[in-house]
Design a protein around this motif. Sequence first.
Motif, PDB file in Angstrom:
ATOM      1  N   PHE A  77       2.176  16.986  -1.218  1.00 31.56           N
ATOM      2  CA  PHE A  77       2.987  16.760  -2.416  1.00 31.56           C
ATOM      3  C   PHE A  77       4.448  17.159  -2.221  1.00 31.56           C
ATOM      4  CE2 PHE A  77      -1.370  17.545  -4.096  1.00 31.56           C
ATOM      5  CZ  PHE A  77      -1.589  16.271  -4.606  1.00 31.56           C
ATOM      6  N   ASP A  78       4.718  17.946  -1.172  1.00 30.60           N
ATOM      7  CA  ASP A  78       6.085  18.379  -0.906  1.00 30.60           C
ATOM      8  C   ASP A  78       6.922  17.325  -0.188  1.00 30.60           C
ATOM      9  OD1 ASP A  78       5.476  20.844  -2.030  1.00 30.60           O
ATOM     10  OD2 ASP A  78       4.913  21.730  -0.102  1.00 30.60           O
ATOM     11  N   PHE A  79       6.239  16.317   0.423  1.00 31.79           N
ATOM     12  CA  PHE A  79       7.035  15.373   1.201  1.00 31.79           C
ATOM     13  C   PHE A  79       6.640  13.908   1.067  1.00 31.79           C
ATOM     14  CE2 PHE A  79       3.512  16.396   4.014  1.00 31.79           C
ATOM     15  CZ  PHE A  79       3.270  15.233   4.741  1.00 31.79           C
ATOM     16  N   ILE A  80       5.528  13.592   0.421  1.00 33.49           N
ATOM     17  CA  ILE A  80       5.081  12.198   0.391  1.00 33.49           C
ATOM     18  C   ILE A  80       6.054  11.297  -0.363  1.00 33.49           C
ATOM     19  CG2 ILE A  80       3.600  12.452  -1.656  1.00 33.49           C
ATOM     20  CD1 ILE A  80       1.651  10.467  -0.257  1.00 33.49           C
ATOM     21  N   ASP A  81       6.741  11.839  -1.358  1.00 31.63           N
ATOM     22  CA  ASP A  81       7.693  11.021  -2.107  1.00 31.63           C
ATOM     23  C   ASP A  81       8.992  10.787  -1.344  1.00 31.63           C
ATOM     24  OD1 ASP A  81       6.194  10.500  -4.434  1.00 31.63           O
ATOM     25  OD2 ASP A  81       6.682  12.475  -5.255  1.00 31.63           O
ATOM     26  N   ASP A  82       9.192  11.531  -0.263  1.00 30.86           N
ATOM     27  CA  ASP A  82      10.460  11.451   0.470  1.00 30.86           C
ATOM     28  C   ASP A  82      10.404  10.518   1.666  1.00 30.86           C
ATOM     29  OD1 ASP A  82      11.545  13.338  -1.285  1.00 30.86           O
ATOM     30  OD2 ASP A  82      10.832  15.008  -0.056  1.00 30.86           O
ATOM     31  N   THR A  83       9.248   9.935   1.937  1.00 35.02           N
ATOM     32  CA  THR A  83       9.144   9.031   3.079  1.00 35.02           C
ATOM     33  C   THR A  83       8.504   7.717   2.679  1.00 35.02           C
ATOM     34  OG1 THR A  83       8.118   8.676   5.251  1.00 35.02           O
ATOM     35  CG2 THR A  83       6.973  10.157   3.743  1.00 35.02           C
ATOM     36  N   GLU A  84       9.075   6.639   3.146  1.00 30.56           N
ATOM     37  CA  GLU A  84       8.485   5.315   2.924  1.00 30.56           C
ATOM     38  C   GLU A  84       7.488   4.959   4.013  1.00 30.56           C
ATOM     39  OE1 GLU A  84      11.575   2.450   2.543  1.00 30.56           O
ATOM     40  OE2 GLU A  84      12.437   3.349   0.742  1.00 30.56           O
ATOM     41  N   PHE A  92      -5.345   4.501  -6.379  1.00 26.71           N
ATOM     42  CA  PHE A  92      -5.608   5.796  -6.995  1.00 26.71           C
ATOM     43  C   PHE A  92      -5.364   5.675  -8.498  1.00 26.71           C
ATOM     44  CE2 PHE A  92      -4.759   8.548  -3.005  1.00 26.71           C
ATOM     45  CZ  PHE A  92      -6.116   8.646  -2.756  1.00 26.71           C
ATOM     46  N   PRO A  93      -6.233   6.250  -9.322  1.00 28.66           N
ATOM     47  CA  PRO A  93      -6.096   6.082 -10.773  1.00 28.66           C
ATOM     48  C   PRO A  93      -4.989   6.964 -11.365  1.00 28.66           C
ATOM     49  CG  PRO A  93      -7.955   7.491 -10.280  1.00 28.66           C
ATOM     50  CD  PRO A  93      -7.444   6.997  -8.960  1.00 28.66           C
ATOM     51  N   GLY A  94      -4.559   6.583 -12.553  1.00 23.38           N
ATOM     52  CA  GLY A  94      -3.590   7.377 -13.288  1.00 23.38           C
ATOM     53  C   GLY A  94      -2.168   6.856 -13.132  1.00 23.38           C
ATOM     54  N   LYS A  95      -1.286   7.420 -13.953  1.00 25.11           N
ATOM     55  CA  LYS A  95       0.120   7.043 -13.906  1.00 25.11           C
ATOM     56  C   LYS A  95       0.897   8.061 -13.072  1.00 25.11           C
ATOM     57  CE  LYS A  95       0.015   4.865 -18.491  1.00 25.11           C
ATOM     58  NZ  LYS A  95       0.598   4.868 -19.871  1.00 25.11           N
ATOM     59  N   ASN A  96       2.037   7.616 -12.549  1.00 26.75           N
ATOM     60  CA  ASN A  96       2.922   8.491 -11.774  1.00 26.75           C
ATOM     61  C   ASN A  96       2.207   9.148 -10.599  1.00 26.75           C
ATOM     62  OD1 ASN A  96       5.082   8.020 -13.652  1.00 26.75           O
ATOM     63  ND2 ASN A  96       4.143   9.522 -15.030  1.00 26.75           N
ATOM     64  N   VAL A  97       1.411   8.363  -9.865  1.00 27.86           N
ATOM     65  CA  VAL A  97       0.723   8.868  -8.678  1.00 27.86           C
ATOM     66  C   VAL A  97       1.769   9.159  -7.598  1.00 27.86           C
ATOM     67  CG1 VAL A  97      -1.037   8.402  -6.943  1.00 27.86           C
ATOM     68  CG2 VAL A  97      -1.281   7.466  -9.248  1.00 27.86           C
ATOM     69  N   PRO A  98       1.720  10.318  -6.962  1.00 27.99           N
ATOM     70  CA  PRO A  98       2.698  10.616  -5.911  1.00 27.99           C
ATOM     71  C   PRO A  98       2.633   9.600  -4.772  1.00 27.99           C
ATOM     72  CG  PRO A  98       1.537  12.601  -6.571  1.00 27.99           C
ATOM     73  CD  PRO A  98       0.821  11.458  -7.226  1.00 27.99           C
ATOM     74  N   GLY A  99       3.771   9.384  -4.124  1.00 28.74           N
ATOM     75  CA  GLY A  99       3.814   8.488  -2.981  1.00 28.74           C
ATOM     76  C   GLY A  99       3.785   7.034  -3.382  1.00 28.74           C
ATOM     77  N   ARG A 100       3.369   6.199  -2.428  1.00 23.08           N
ATOM     78  CA  ARG A 100       3.355   4.749  -2.641  1.00 23.08           C
ATOM     79  C   ARG A 100       2.129   4.139  -1.995  1.00 23.08           C
ATOM     80  NH1 ARG A 100       7.269   6.723  -0.194  1.00 23.08           N
ATOM     81  NH2 ARG A 100       8.792   6.136  -1.797  1.00 23.08           N
ATOM     82  N   GLY A 101       1.654   3.035  -2.580  1.00 24.61           N
ATOM     83  CA  GLY A 101       0.470   2.360  -2.075  1.00 24.61           C
ATOM     84  C   GLY A 101       0.768   1.273  -1.059  1.00 24.61           C
ATOM     85  N   TYR A 102       2.041   0.992  -0.851  1.00 25.60           N
ATOM     86  CA  TYR A 102       2.428   0.028   0.187  1.00 25.60           C
ATOM     87  C   TYR A 102       3.867   0.284   0.581  1.00 25.60           C
ATOM     88  CZ  TYR A 102       5.202  -2.774  -3.130  1.00 25.60           C
ATOM     89  OH  TYR A 102       6.154  -3.203  -4.024  1.00 25.60           O
ATOM     90  N   THR A 103       4.237  -0.247   1.724  1.00 21.87           N
ATOM     91  CA  THR A 103       5.621  -0.184   2.164  1.00 21.87           C
ATOM     92  C   THR A 103       5.978  -1.494   2.844  1.00 21.87           C
ATOM     93  OG1 THR A 103       7.245   1.184   3.352  1.00 21.87           O
ATOM     94  CG2 THR A 103       5.152   0.798   4.459  1.00 21.87           C
ATOM     95  N   ILE A 104       7.247  -1.820   2.874  1.00 21.01           N
ATOM     96  CA  ILE A 104       7.731  -3.035   3.524  1.00 21.01           C
ATOM     97  C   ILE A 104       8.624  -2.640   4.690  1.00 21.01           C
ATOM     98  CG2 ILE A 104       9.116  -5.131   3.263  1.00 21.01           C
ATOM     99  CD1 ILE A 104       8.237  -5.234   0.349  1.00 21.01           C
ATOM    100  N   VAL A 105       8.321  -3.201   5.854  1.00 23.85           N
ATOM    101  CA  VAL A 105       9.070  -2.903   7.080  1.00 23.85           C
ATOM    102  C   VAL A 105       9.822  -4.149   7.512  1.00 23.85           C
ATOM    103  CG1 VAL A 105       8.914  -2.049   9.438  1.00 23.85           C
ATOM    104  CG2 VAL A 105       7.243  -1.282   7.733  1.00 23.85           C
ATOM    105  N   ASN A 106      11.087  -3.991   7.852  1.00 24.08           N
ATOM    106  CA  ASN A 106      11.895  -5.093   8.378  1.00 24.08           C
ATOM    107  C   ASN A 106      11.827  -5.090   9.894  1.00 24.08           C
ATOM    108  OD1 ASN A 106      13.372  -6.305   5.966  1.00 24.08           O
ATOM    109  ND2 ASN A 106      13.797  -4.123   5.689  1.00 24.08           N
ATOM    110  N   ILE A 107      11.415  -6.229  10.462  1.00 19.56           N
ATOM    111  CA  ILE A 107      11.239  -6.331  11.907  1.00 19.56           C
ATOM    112  C   ILE A 107      11.916  -7.610  12.403  1.00 19.56           C
ATOM    113  CG2 ILE A 107       9.575  -6.383  13.809  1.00 19.56           C
ATOM    114  CD1 ILE A 107       7.506  -5.316  11.724  1.00 19.56           C
TER     115      ILE A 107
END
Length: 266
Positions: A77-84, A92-107
């Motif tokens: 919880f100390d770092f998941i919001d700081d990295t994509e 995961f259920p609920g609102k305002n779940v920490p982190g993200r369920g997907y990310t987009i990478v440019n290649i």
Amino acid sequence: MKILFLGDVVGNIGVDKVSQYLPILKRDYKPQLTIVNGENATSFGRGINKKVYKEIMNAGADVITLGNHAWNNEEIFDFIDDTEKLVRPLNFPGKNVPGRGYTIVNINGKKLAVINLQGRIFMDPIDDPFAEVDELVNKLNHEVDYIFVDFHAETTSEKRAMAMYLDGRISALVGTHTHVQTNDNQVLPKGTAFITDAGMCGPFDSVLGMKYENIIHRFLTQRPTRFEVETSGNGIISGCVIDLRDDGTARSIKKILINPNNPYQG
């Protein structure tokens, strides 16, 4: 476009083996994107912490996915919001779940989405992965060139059903969680690469990464036994390499398996 994926990293042996082999695999397969499931990467085999996250990234991962043990280490919880680059299950259920369920990478001018999902059969209650991914894929198909899904689920049927449901709408679906590599790597009829489970990276002389003596004792006595990560002995590396066409469909998916019975040939 080539994607290199390594299955669930388990304990210190798993992290050490990834650090040893991932640079070699990247040298030989030359992937444009490398994804590693870090679901069990801490020394006690549950979740991930910042130290292990950095070790796996430094070994060559571009994105790390998680699963049902994502919250087992409070440090996340100390770092998941700081990295994509660290992706937890989308559903995961609920609102305002920490982190993200997907990310987009440019290649190289192309966009690839990495989605993490968790199954519901024989697992903790969680929101419907089919409904959640359906809405997201419909959105992403207008925004990205490729979509990769790590489906962290217990049963082969749920993973197969999800792959068939998304066939032709995503580039690849790789199953994780069971720690046992399956022999069904294939390109589905509409062009989606699939394997039921990529397997694990961790202790080879174990039961799914845990000390086998404790597991056997539980089977023999049906009494509660503490599961402990195996910390000695041989290691295993499991994963796959996926080759994608420019139109987003898969050309091939090949397994990677390195252990004492299958030494790496290079």
